[in-house]
Design a protein around this motif. Structure first.
Motif, PDB file in Angstrom:
ATOM      1  N   PRO A  84       0.757  -0.976  -0.195  1.00 54.16           N
ATOM      2  CA  PRO A  84       0.035  -0.109  -0.021  1.00 54.16           C
ATOM      3  C   PRO A  84       0.987   1.090   0.136  1.00 54.16           C
ATOM      4  O   PRO A  84       2.089   1.346   0.348  1.00 54.16           O
ATOM      5  CB  PRO A  84      -0.848  -0.042   1.185  1.00 54.16           C
ATOM      6  N   THR A  88      -1.718   5.444   3.060  1.00 46.38           N
ATOM      7  CA  THR A  88      -2.591   4.324   3.633  1.00 46.38           C
ATOM      8  C   THR A  88      -1.825   3.546   4.852  1.00 46.38           C
ATOM      9  O   THR A  88      -2.784   3.408   5.857  1.00 46.38           O
ATOM     10  CB  THR A  88      -2.753   3.307   2.540  1.00 46.38           C
ATOM     11  N   ILE A  92      -3.443   3.316   8.565  1.00 49.31           N
ATOM     12  CA  ILE A  92      -3.569   1.782   9.089  1.00 49.31           C
ATOM     13  C   ILE A  92      -3.050   1.841  10.413  1.00 49.31           C
ATOM     14  O   ILE A  92      -3.438   1.400  11.362  1.00 49.31           O
ATOM     15  CB  ILE A  92      -3.060   0.787   8.338  1.00 49.31           C
ATOM     16  N   LEU A 117      -7.302  -4.533   7.678  1.00 43.83           N
ATOM     17  CA  LEU A 117      -6.898  -3.482   6.904  1.00 43.83           C
ATOM     18  C   LEU A 117      -5.723  -3.570   5.938  1.00 43.83           C
ATOM     19  O   LEU A 117      -5.852  -2.984   4.698  1.00 43.83           O
ATOM     20  CB  LEU A 117      -6.547  -1.982   7.578  1.00 43.83           C
ATOM     21  N   LYS A 120      -7.455  -5.819   3.232  1.00 43.97           N
ATOM     22  CA  LYS A 120      -8.017  -5.222   2.268  1.00 43.97           C
ATOM     23  C   LYS A 120      -7.576  -4.279   1.254  1.00 43.97           C
ATOM     24  O   LYS A 120      -8.070  -3.976   0.357  1.00 43.97           O
ATOM     25  CB  LYS A 120      -9.190  -4.377   2.986  1.00 43.97           C
ATOM     26  N   SER A 121      -6.370  -3.674   1.969  1.00 42.06           N
ATOM     27  CA  SER A 121      -5.399  -2.549   0.825  1.00 42.06           C
ATOM     28  C   SER A 121      -4.492  -3.563   0.105  1.00 42.06           C
ATOM     29  O   SER A 121      -3.535  -2.875  -0.778  1.00 42.06           O
ATOM     30  CB  SER A 121      -4.495  -1.989   1.880  1.00 42.06           C
ATOM     31  N   LEU A 333     -10.424   5.640   5.688  1.00 40.60           N
ATOM     32  CA  LEU A 333     -10.164   4.011   5.131  1.00 40.60           C
ATOM     33  C   LEU A 333     -11.369   3.583   4.754  1.00 40.60           C
ATOM     34  O   LEU A 333     -11.632   3.294   3.651  1.00 40.60           O
ATOM     35  CB  LEU A 333      -9.292   3.221   6.024  1.00 40.60           C
ATOM     36  N   ARG A 334     -12.040   3.358   5.699  1.00 41.11           N
ATOM     37  CA  ARG A 334     -13.427   2.586   5.608  1.00 41.11           C
ATOM     38  C   ARG A 334     -14.346   3.285   4.527  1.00 41.11           C
ATOM     39  O   ARG A 334     -14.925   2.419   3.629  1.00 41.11           O
ATOM     40  CB  ARG A 334     -14.267   2.568   7.006  1.00 41.11           C
ATOM     41  N   LEU A 338     -10.432   1.965   0.985  1.00 34.06           N
ATOM     42  CA  LEU A 338     -11.149   0.700   1.214  1.00 34.06           C
ATOM     43  C   LEU A 338     -12.248   0.553   1.250  1.00 34.06           C
ATOM     44  O   LEU A 338     -12.789  -0.630   1.483  1.00 34.06           O
ATOM     45  CB  LEU A 338     -10.328   0.120   2.650  1.00 34.06           C
ATOM     46  N   ARG A 339     -13.208   1.462   0.688  1.00 27.71           N
ATOM     47  CA  ARG A 339     -14.402   1.284   0.605  1.00 27.71           C
ATOM     48  C   ARG A 339     -14.901  -0.088  -0.327  1.00 27.71           C
ATOM     49  O   ARG A 339     -14.137   0.063  -1.450  1.00 27.71           O
ATOM     50  CB  ARG A 339     -15.100   2.491  -0.131  1.00 27.71           C
ATOM     51  N   ARG A 342     -11.789  -5.435  -0.701  1.00 27.49           N
ATOM     52  CA  ARG A 342     -10.159  -5.486  -1.032  1.00 27.49           C
ATOM     53  C   ARG A 342      -9.926  -4.619  -2.232  1.00 27.49           C
ATOM     54  O   ARG A 342     -10.539  -4.402  -3.148  1.00 27.49           O
ATOM     55  CB  ARG A 342      -9.735  -6.831  -1.348  1.00 27.49           C
ATOM     56  N   GLN A 343      -8.809  -3.834  -2.021  1.00 30.54           N
ATOM     57  CA  GLN A 343      -8.104  -2.969  -3.150  1.00 30.54           C
ATOM     58  C   GLN A 343      -6.837  -3.754  -3.555  1.00 30.54           C
ATOM     59  O   GLN A 343      -6.013  -4.325  -2.847  1.00 30.54           O
ATOM     60  CB  GLN A 343      -8.187  -1.722  -2.783  1.00 30.54           C
TER      61      GLN A 343
END
Length: 349
Positions: A84, A88, A92, A117, A120-121, A333-334, A338-339, A342-343
């Motif tokens: 990330p 980011t 985190i 987190l 998901k990133s 982030l949420r 990271l909406r 997983r990105q």
């Protein structure tokens, strides 16, 4: 906006959030209303208001630099070429810190949030676990080194106090054992795995499979750093800066309230308090850090009032401010990068 309102509604009606809010308010009242009265010091907030603005800015910058170094360390210890972006990672780590500061024994809960987190990133699950393990173990080992260095540096002041000498020797012995264990992991991994599984079966606190995974992860990370000494040097420097800037923030308040310490005395008091805070008894070591740090500073000659004011002023920046900042970081982030789950990862910029 609808999703944001729904999330806010769930937060407002969450029983856990209500209990955490009550706990935080009680901790604030105890630390900044009850404790100063018990110790006979002035109001912390009013004392800080009398300090020059420039000094408060310097202290704040030192604490920000400490947090930034920790996130840079996260980037260094994360395995793999895809990571990330730095901003980011910083958010985190701030989210992790906020949870750690409000939940009793919050290290486990905050570690789970950090893992979620990171994955998901775009970070692989094994890489997220590996980085967390190495970062925590390495930071605590270096904290022990700083304590030992402090004892050696201030030997003339502390040699008459056998407790400091014994603590220093104990820490140095533990560090030597840690280095020996890392050497064994590097050269005799099979034997180390068997010993870890056997120990896990005896103590019955963790599963043998978890113990084996921990040993193999540490061995892999040790081998990786051995093959890349520049990466190891960077990790050591960033860890030292993380602790060093935070300790410098404490020193700034001590100097502001009229009692600057020598580097050896500062390292002893600071490292000892943070080593004690590793015990998962209170959120972020609140109460433990103050209970060790204030009498230790007083033992080095700081007036009681100066020690209390300096420590509690430092804890505003070190402990309390990261809670709302970390909450905002989590929200960003949420409902930001990271909406939606997983990105894909990106190189650190």
């Amino acid at each position: 906006m609808t999703k944001v309102r729904e999330a806010w509604h769930r937060l407002r009606h969450s029983r856990a959030v209500r209990w955490i809010s009550v706990a935080v308010v009680m901790l604030l009242v105890f630390e900044y209303v009850v404790l100063p009265q018990i110790l006979g010091s002035d109001s912390v907030i009013s004392a800080m208001q009398r300090l020059p603005v420039v000094l408060l800015v310097v202290a704040g910058v030192l604490e920000v630099l400490s947090l930034c170094c920790y996130s840079a360390l996260t980037s260094v210890v994360l395995p793999g070429s895809v990571k990330p972006r730095y901003f980011t990672l910083l958010r985190i780590d701030l989210s992790d810190l906020a949870v750690n500061h409000v939940v009793p024994g919050g290290g486990t809960t905050s570690a789970a949030l950090r893992y979620e987190l990171l994955t998901k990133s775009g970070v692989r699950s094994q890489n997220a676990l590996s980085a967390a393990m190495v970062q925590v173990v390495g930071a605590n080992l270096l904290l022990g080194v700083l304590f030992g260095v402090g004892v050696l540096t201030a030997l003339g002041e502390v040699r008459t106090n056998r407790y400091f000498v014994i603590a220093g020797i104990t820490v140095l012995v533990l560090l030597a054992l840690s280095l020996a264990v890392l050497s064994v992991l590097d050269r005799h991994l099979g034997a180390a795995v068997r010993a870890a599984r056997r120990a896990a079966r005896l103590v019955r606190i963790i599963k043998p499979e978890s113990a084996e995974r921990f040993v193999r992860t540490m061995a892999a990370e040790t081998a990786m750093f051995r093959r890349d000494p520049r990466r190891l040097a960077g990790a050591v420097v960033l860890t030292a800066c993380y602790w060093g800037f935070d300790a410098a923030c404490l020193w700034t308040f001590l100097a502001a309230f009229g009692h600057p310490l020598g580097p050896g005395e500062l390292l002893i008091a600071y490292s000892l308090a943070n080593l004690v805070a590793l015990a998962p008894l209170t959120p972020g070591g609140v109460g433990l850090v103050e209970g060790v740090l204030v009498p230790t500073l007083a033992g080095f000659g700081a007036p009681n009032e100066a020690a209390v004011l300096a420590v509690l002023s430092w804890r505003i920046l070190n402990f309390w401010l990261p809670i709302p900042v970390g909450g905002l970081a989590w929200l960003s982030l949420r409902f930001g990068v990271l909406r939606g789950g997983r990105q894909s990862g990106a190189r650190v910029q």
